[in-house]
Design an enzyme around this catalytic site. Structure first.
Site, PDB file in Angstrom:
ATOM      1  N   CYS A  60       0.819  -1.228   0.000  1.00 65.82           N
ATOM      2  CA  CYS A  60       0.000   0.000   0.000  1.00 65.82           C
ATOM      3  C   CYS A  60       0.847   1.271   0.000  1.00 65.82           C
ATOM      4  O   CYS A  60       0.340   2.354  -0.314  1.00 65.82           O
ATOM      5  CB  CYS A  60      -0.954   0.011   1.184  1.00 65.82           C
TER       6      CYS A  60
ATOM      7  N   HIS B 199      -3.334   7.521   2.316  1.00 63.11           N
ATOM      8  CA  HIS B 199      -3.708   6.179   1.867  1.00 63.11           C
ATOM      9  C   HIS B 199      -5.146   5.908   2.296  1.00 63.11           C
ATOM     10  O   HIS B 199      -5.534   6.194   3.434  1.00 63.11           O
ATOM     11  CB  HIS B 199      -2.756   5.160   2.500  1.00 63.11           C
TER      12      HIS B 199
ATOM     13  N   ASN C 280      -9.938  -0.199  -0.080  1.00 66.10           N
ATOM     14  CA  ASN C 280      -8.485  -0.094  -0.098  1.00 66.10           C
ATOM     15  C   ASN C 280      -7.947  -0.666  -1.414  1.00 66.10           C
ATOM     16  O   ASN C 280      -7.991  -1.872  -1.635  1.00 66.10           O
ATOM     17  CB  ASN C 280      -7.921  -0.860   1.104  1.00 66.10           C
TER      18      ASN C 280
HETATM   19  O1  UT7 Z   1      -3.511  -0.635   3.776  1.00 71.38           O
HETATM   20  C1  UT7 Z   1      -2.927  -0.962   5.001  1.00 71.38           C
HETATM   21  C2  UT7 Z   1      -3.541  -2.176   5.466  1.00 71.38           C
HETATM   22  N1  UT7 Z   1      -4.803  -2.168   6.056  1.00 71.38           N
HETATM   23  C3  UT7 Z   1      -5.240  -1.373   7.033  1.00 71.38           C
HETATM   24  O2  UT7 Z   1      -4.772  -0.313   7.286  1.00 71.38           O
HETATM   25  C4  UT7 Z   1      -6.377  -1.902   7.836  1.00 71.38           C
HETATM   26  C5  UT7 Z   1      -6.127  -1.738   9.311  1.00 71.38           C
HETATM   27  N2  UT7 Z   1      -7.158  -2.284  10.151  1.00 71.38           N
HETATM   28  C6  UT7 Z   1      -8.456  -1.907  10.104  1.00 71.38           C
HETATM   29  O3  UT7 Z   1      -8.844  -1.112   9.296  1.00 71.38           O
HETATM   30  C7  UT7 Z   1      -9.397  -2.485  11.141  1.00 71.38           C
HETATM   31  O4  UT7 Z   1      -8.677  -3.136  12.154  1.00 71.38           O
HETATM   32  C8  UT7 Z   1     -10.448  -3.483  10.543  1.00 71.38           C
HETATM   33  C9  UT7 Z   1     -11.423  -2.716   9.669  1.00 71.38           C
HETATM   34  C10 UT7 Z   1      -9.728  -4.537   9.711  1.00 71.38           C
HETATM   35  C11 UT7 Z   1     -11.232  -4.167  11.654  1.00 71.38           C
HETATM   36  O5  UT7 Z   1     -11.868  -3.200  12.460  1.00 71.38           O
HETATM   37  P1  UT7 Z   1     -11.785  -3.302  14.049  1.00 71.38           P
HETATM   38  O6  UT7 Z   1     -12.576  -2.215  14.609  1.00 71.38           O
HETATM   39  O7  UT7 Z   1     -10.327  -3.398  14.424  1.00 71.38           O
HETATM   40  O8  UT7 Z   1     -12.540  -4.655  14.304  1.00 71.38           O
HETATM   41  P2  UT7 Z   1     -12.001  -5.978  15.030  1.00 71.38           P
HETATM   42  O9  UT7 Z   1     -10.995  -6.660  14.202  1.00 71.38           O
HETATM   43  O10 UT7 Z   1     -11.667  -5.629  16.454  1.00 71.38           O
HETATM   44  O11 UT7 Z   1     -13.310  -6.870  15.046  1.00 71.38           O
HETATM   45  C12 UT7 Z   1     -14.446  -6.515  15.847  1.00 71.38           C
HETATM   46  C13 UT7 Z   1     -15.508  -7.587  15.670  1.00 71.38           C
HETATM   47  C14 UT7 Z   1     -14.996  -8.993  15.874  1.00 71.38           C
HETATM   48  O12 UT7 Z   1     -16.031  -9.739  16.512  1.00 71.38           O
HETATM   49  P3  UT7 Z   1     -15.978 -10.002  18.113  1.00 71.38           P
HETATM   50  O13 UT7 Z   1     -14.681 -10.750  18.333  1.00 71.38           O
HETATM   51  O14 UT7 Z   1     -15.986  -8.656  18.739  1.00 71.38           O
HETATM   52  O15 UT7 Z   1     -17.201 -10.815  18.331  1.00 71.38           O
HETATM   53  C15 UT7 Z   1     -14.820  -9.528  14.473  1.00 71.38           C
HETATM   54  O16 UT7 Z   1     -14.971 -10.919  14.379  1.00 71.38           O
HETATM   55  O17 UT7 Z   1     -16.004  -7.536  14.338  1.00 71.38           O
HETATM   56  C16 UT7 Z   1     -15.964  -8.842  13.750  1.00 71.38           C
HETATM   57  N3  UT7 Z   1     -15.733  -8.678  12.315  1.00 71.38           N
HETATM   58  C17 UT7 Z   1     -16.723  -8.496  11.438  1.00 71.38           C
HETATM   59  N4  UT7 Z   1     -18.057  -8.435  11.598  1.00 71.38           N
HETATM   60  C18 UT7 Z   1     -18.804  -8.223  10.502  1.00 71.38           C
HETATM   61  C19 UT7 Z   1     -14.544  -8.654  11.658  1.00 71.38           C
HETATM   62  N5  UT7 Z   1     -14.759  -8.435  10.342  1.00 71.38           N
HETATM   63  C20 UT7 Z   1     -16.104  -8.343  10.190  1.00 71.38           C
HETATM   64  C21 UT7 Z   1     -16.945  -8.118   9.095  1.00 71.38           C
HETATM   65  N6  UT7 Z   1     -18.286  -8.048   9.291  1.00 71.38           N
HETATM   66  N7  UT7 Z   1     -16.468  -7.930   7.840  1.00 71.38           N
END
Ligand code: UT7
Length: 322
Positions: free
Chosen positions: A113, A249, A279
């Site tokens: 990225c 980004h 992204n």
């Molecule tokens: O380009 C550089 C690379 N990428 C990035 O910069 C991305 C960096 N990271 C992020 O943008 C965020 O961490 C994410 C968008 C990937 C995730 O958001 P988050 O607020 O950190 O969510 P999380 O991983 O803490 O997940 C929260 C909950 C989890 O459930 P529990 O454990 O709380 O029950 C996940 O299983 O959301 C669940 N979850 C989803 N639910 C519905 C994870 N993905 C999804 C989904 N739909 N697509």
């Protein structure tokens, strides 16, 4: 001293749009979750038979047209991608052939990225050194081809697209400084475990898609991008008020907001396009820049702060006068 300047921008998104609603029919997610956690509403997906070089070609033709430069006058093509058409030749070489030009140097840069920041930095060195006059710099990706479409933690985040700029050498400073960094210790937090050499190892055979520890990547992205943005301003003797537009980004709206707040640039002066295409990795910064140029937000003479963060980890920035 010779400087490089952006004299034309272009971008391209494939025709097919995949909305959050549509995606939630095939994977356990929802429009609400994706919008709240990332700001993404939809992503574009390449058609069968359409490759990274095709997206790059469309963006490049626009950038060359905007620059008023013919492809024959290019001295170099630098293309940032992690999703090349084939193992080799480089996608830059394939693009050169599609542009119907011969002879100029053409190579790919792989910094995921942060790829466009890296490619811009490389191109800038060639112009400053006096080796090249006109350089085409592209970020192009078909990330849809390296996603596990059953993994909701990654497949909702990415999309396909391309962005391009034409850099030209001259006496007036356009690119004031570029900055690139990497820290290979964190490669496991965001990676595709297989590749050319590793695919022959049984252990890695099934792991052909993007894997990410989202929370850790999020924290690192905010920390490193904001620190680098502040350093970039300091090195140029500027502060946040001097920046007309921040073009970050486009991975997650929450990351963009957090970085802007740490750097001190209000959201009214931050270009945000992540809602429209998710992204797009190396394509995201030039796509956002071109969007803001074409809709009239970015004007000639504006000071722009670019920044990006990606797998590797890699990160980079640039301070530019348009
Ligand atoms: O380009 C550089 C690379 N990428 C990035 O910069 C991305 C960096 N990271 C992020 O943008 C965020 O961490 C994410 C968008 C990937 C995730 O958001 P988050 O607020 O950190 O969510 P999380 O991983 O803490 O997940 C929260 C909950 C989890 O459930 P529990 O454990 O709380 O029950 C996940 O299983 O959301 C669940 N979850 C989803 N639910 C519905 C994870 N993905 C999804 C989904 N739909 N697509």
């Amino acid at each position: 001293m010779k400087f490089s300047r952006i004299v034309g921008t272009g971008s391209y998104l494939p025709e097919k749009v995949l909305s959050n609603e549509e995606l939630s029919k095939s994977v356990d997610t929802s429009d609400e979750w994706i919008r709240e956690r990332t700001g993404i509403r939809q992503r574009h997906i390449v058609a069968d038979g359409q490759y990274t070089s095709d997206l790059a070609l469309n963006a490049s033709l626009q950038a060359l047209d905007a620059a008023g430069i013919h492809a024959d006058d290019l001295d170099l093509i630098v293309l940032a991608t992690s999703t090349p058409d084939v193992v080799f030749p480089s996608t830059a070489s394939i693009l050169q052939e599609k542009l119907n030009v011969r002879g100029c140097g053409a190579f790919d840069v792989q910094a995921v990225c942060a790829g466009f920041a890296y490619a811009l930095s490389v191109a800038d060195q060639f112009i400053k050194a006096g080796t090249c006059q006109n350089v085409l710099v592209i970020g192009a990706e078909t990330f849809s081809r390296i996603l596990d479409w059953t993994d909701r933690t990654t497949c909702v985040l990415f999309g396909d697209g391309a962005g391009a700029v034409v850099l030209t050498g001259g006496d007036k400073a356009g690119l004031h400084s570029t900055h690139i960094h990497a820290d290979g210790r964190f490669q496991d937090l965001l990676h595709v475990p297989t590749g050319v050499s590793k695919q022959y190892n049984e252990m890695f055979k099934a792991q052909t898609a993007v894997q990410m520890n989202g929370q850790k990547v999020f924290k690192w992205a905010v920390r490193e991008m904001s620190a680098l943005a502040i350093k970039t301003l300091e090195e140029n003797g500027l502060n946040a008020d001097d920046v007309d537009w921040m073009v970050p980004h486009q991975a997650n709206f929450r990351i963009i907001e957090a970085v802007a707040s740490k750097v001190g640039v209000p959201m009214e002066r931050v270009v945000v396009t992540v809602q429209d295409h998710g992204n797009t990795s190396a394509a995201s910064v030039p796509l956002a820049l071109d969007t803001a140029v074409r809709d009239g937000r970015v004007q000639p003479g504006d000071k722009i702060l670019l920044e990006a963060f990606g797998g590797g980890f890699t990160w980079g920035s640039a301070l530019i006068t348009m």
